[in-house]
Motif scaffolding. Structure first.
Motif, PDB file in Angstrom:
ATOM      1  N   SER A 332       8.636 -11.884   2.552  1.00 49.27           N
ATOM      2  CA  SER A 332       8.522 -12.899   1.506  1.00 49.27           C
ATOM      3  C   SER A 332       8.395 -12.218   0.155  1.00 49.27           C
ATOM      4  O   SER A 332       8.027 -11.042   0.061  1.00 49.27           O
ATOM      5  CB  SER A 332       7.317 -13.807   1.755  1.00 49.27           C
ATOM      6  N   ARG A 333       8.693 -12.984  -0.885  1.00 48.18           N
ATOM      7  CA  ARG A 333       8.550 -12.458  -2.249  1.00 48.18           C
ATOM      8  C   ARG A 333       8.276 -13.625  -3.190  1.00 48.18           C
ATOM      9  O   ARG A 333       8.946 -14.653  -3.120  1.00 48.18           O
ATOM     10  CB  ARG A 333       9.804 -11.706  -2.674  1.00 48.18           C
ATOM     11  N   PHE A 364      12.929  -7.089  -1.471  1.00 47.55           N
ATOM     12  CA  PHE A 364      13.402  -7.527  -0.159  1.00 47.55           C
ATOM     13  C   PHE A 364      14.012  -6.375   0.643  1.00 47.55           C
ATOM     14  O   PHE A 364      13.791  -6.260   1.851  1.00 47.55           O
ATOM     15  CB  PHE A 364      14.437  -8.652  -0.319  1.00 47.55           C
ATOM     16  N   GLY A 383      11.852 -17.049   0.275  1.00 45.01           N
ATOM     17  CA  GLY A 383      11.753 -16.962  -1.177  1.00 45.01           C
ATOM     18  C   GLY A 383      11.390 -18.339  -1.709  1.00 45.01           C
ATOM     19  O   GLY A 383      11.173 -19.287  -0.941  1.00 45.01           O
ATOM     20  N   ASP A 384      11.356 -18.457  -3.021  1.00 46.34           N
ATOM     21  CA  ASP A 384      10.990 -19.739  -3.607  1.00 46.34           C
ATOM     22  C   ASP A 384      11.959 -20.846  -3.194  1.00 46.34           C
ATOM     23  O   ASP A 384      11.554 -21.995  -2.971  1.00 46.34           O
ATOM     24  CB  ASP A 384      10.947 -19.617  -5.134  1.00 46.34           C
TER      25      ASP A 384
END
Length: 422
Positions: A332-333, A364, A383-384
């Protein structure tokens, strides 16, 4: 400032090696449970008197190798150099003999001896062992040997050999001890220093000397089997017959006496030719007098112990492959995505999936490299954008195929209960 290092004769078992140790323990527990043995856990330290009375003052273990100290309450305490004495103490103290049943017990844990560290031998070392208390039947001797072989073979070990001998009963050994002293005394000056010291204290230990000249002298010494009573001979013959019935190959070694005073009748070792001079991976035998020696009722018993460090060396030589332990690696980021990733990881763990959550917050591509190294089956990417749409990108790391999966279907897909679309 100098770094603090581990004490000589001890070693760290690092995560990369722990899977191998866990495999040894899992295999042993399964086989011992199938044979009706139950685990017992005794203290790591005991009163020094326990080991002095059980192992014997004339042994190297008691005279040279024990880690002993006096407590603030003036109790003489010793870190256990072996586990049989502690198991017998627990057997007596907790009246395990009261039922009249044979008590089949096993243990696993660290032991301590002050010895020169070498391959497969540490000052803190680990043993797996079993004790069968309450049967004088030769079948008990052979059953324990068969169980040991089952464990070693199931672990995948080969190149093993069984050596066996009878050390008789106390009166048999008394006659033999005197005959051995009479034979060795004229050669005293030619024996190695340790053997000269043992000649008066514990002459049977001269038989397993590694000194070349001493071995030449011992080769012509009287054999213990020649001093066995009819009862002891009958017991040994029955043990050998039962080993033949089970197709367990063995060699009789008339010099095999083991290092502890409490042995009677059967003594045996299982050895590997890949460990050098210290080649025994399992050793044991019968000790019919130990329970009464420590204050309990007359109770025949037999047992063995395996050195786990030595078995680990053999498994590593045979290129033991650690089974994949990670099902899912979560990548995740971004703060929102990272928070959701933590919740998903917990959800998957509660569903029984072994799940690793990347906590680096890195890019990533670096997280994907760690996912590949983890050996996981799946990598999940958030991600978002995925968070906003309530989906997860799920990648099969072996095939490279990637799917978009809703969070509702995620557990079913990862378990293989639902084929992902796309």
């Amino acid at each position: 400032m100098d770094t603090i290092r581990a004490i000589k004769g001890t070693q760290d078992i690092l995560p990369v090696d722990v899977a191998l140790w866990q495999q040894m323990e899992v295999v042993a527990q399964r086989i011992l449970t199938l044979a009706g043995y139950r685990e017992i856990r005794t203290p790591i330290f005991e009163r020094t008197e326990l080991f002095v009375r059980s192992i014997g003052t004339a042994t190297d273990v008691v005279s040279k190798e024990m880690y002993s100290f006096t407590t603030q309450g003036n109790d003489d305490i010793t870190l256990r150099p072996e586990a049989t004495a502690g198991v017998v103490r627990a057997f007596i103290q907790n009246n395990l003999y009261a039922s009249g049943d044979v008590q089949k017990l096993w243990y696993c844990g660290p032991m301590f001896r002050y010895e020169r560290p070498q391959k497969g031998r540490q000052r803190q070392f680990h043993q797996l062992g079993l004790e069968a208390l309450g049967s004088s039947d030769p079948r008990a001797d052979v059953e324990t040997i068969a169980i040991a072989i089952d464990i070693l073979k199931t672990l995948g070990l080969g190149n093993l050999s069984v050596t066996i001998n009878s050390v008789g009963r106390g009166d048999d050994r008394d006659r033999y001890r005197q005959a051995l002293i009479d034979y060795l005394t004229p050669y005293r000056a030619e024996l190695d220093k340790d053997s000269r010291d043992r000649l008066s204290r514990n002459p049977l230990r001269v038989l397993d000397s590694k000194d070349e000249r001493t071995r030449e002298i011992v080769a012509e010494a009287p054999k213990l089997v020649e001093y066995l009573s009819d009862t002891s001979k009958a017991h040994f013959d029955r043990v050998l017959s039962l080993l033949d019935n089970l197709d367990i190959a063995y060699a009789i070694d008339h010099k095999l006496v083991r290092g502890l005073d409490y042995y009677t009748h059967t003594a045996f070792e299982i050895q590997s030719n890949h460990l050098g001079a210290q080649n025994a991976v399992c050793g044991g035998g019968r000790y019919d007098g130990l329970v009464s020696e420590l204050g309990g009722p007359e109770t025949p018993a037999v047992g063995w112990a395996m050195g786990l460090e030595r078995i680990a060396i053999l498994l590593q030589q045979q290129q033991f492959v650690c089974p994949t332990q990670t099902d899912v690696y979560v990548i995740s980021r971004g703060q929102v995505a990272e928070d959701v990733a933590l919740a998903i990881a917990q959800q998957l763990r509660q569903a029984g999936l072994v799940t690793a959550l990347d906590l680096s917050g890195g890019k990533f591509n670096k997280q994907f490299k760690r996912a590949d190294r983890s050996g996981a089956t799946w990598a999940l990417v958030l991600g978002d954008e995925e968070v906003a749409r309530h989906v997860v990108q799920a990648k099969q790391l072996q095939t490279g195929k990637q799917y978009e999966v809703t969070r509702t279907d995620l557990v079913a897909v990862l378990r293989g209960d639902l084929v992902p679309a796309g």
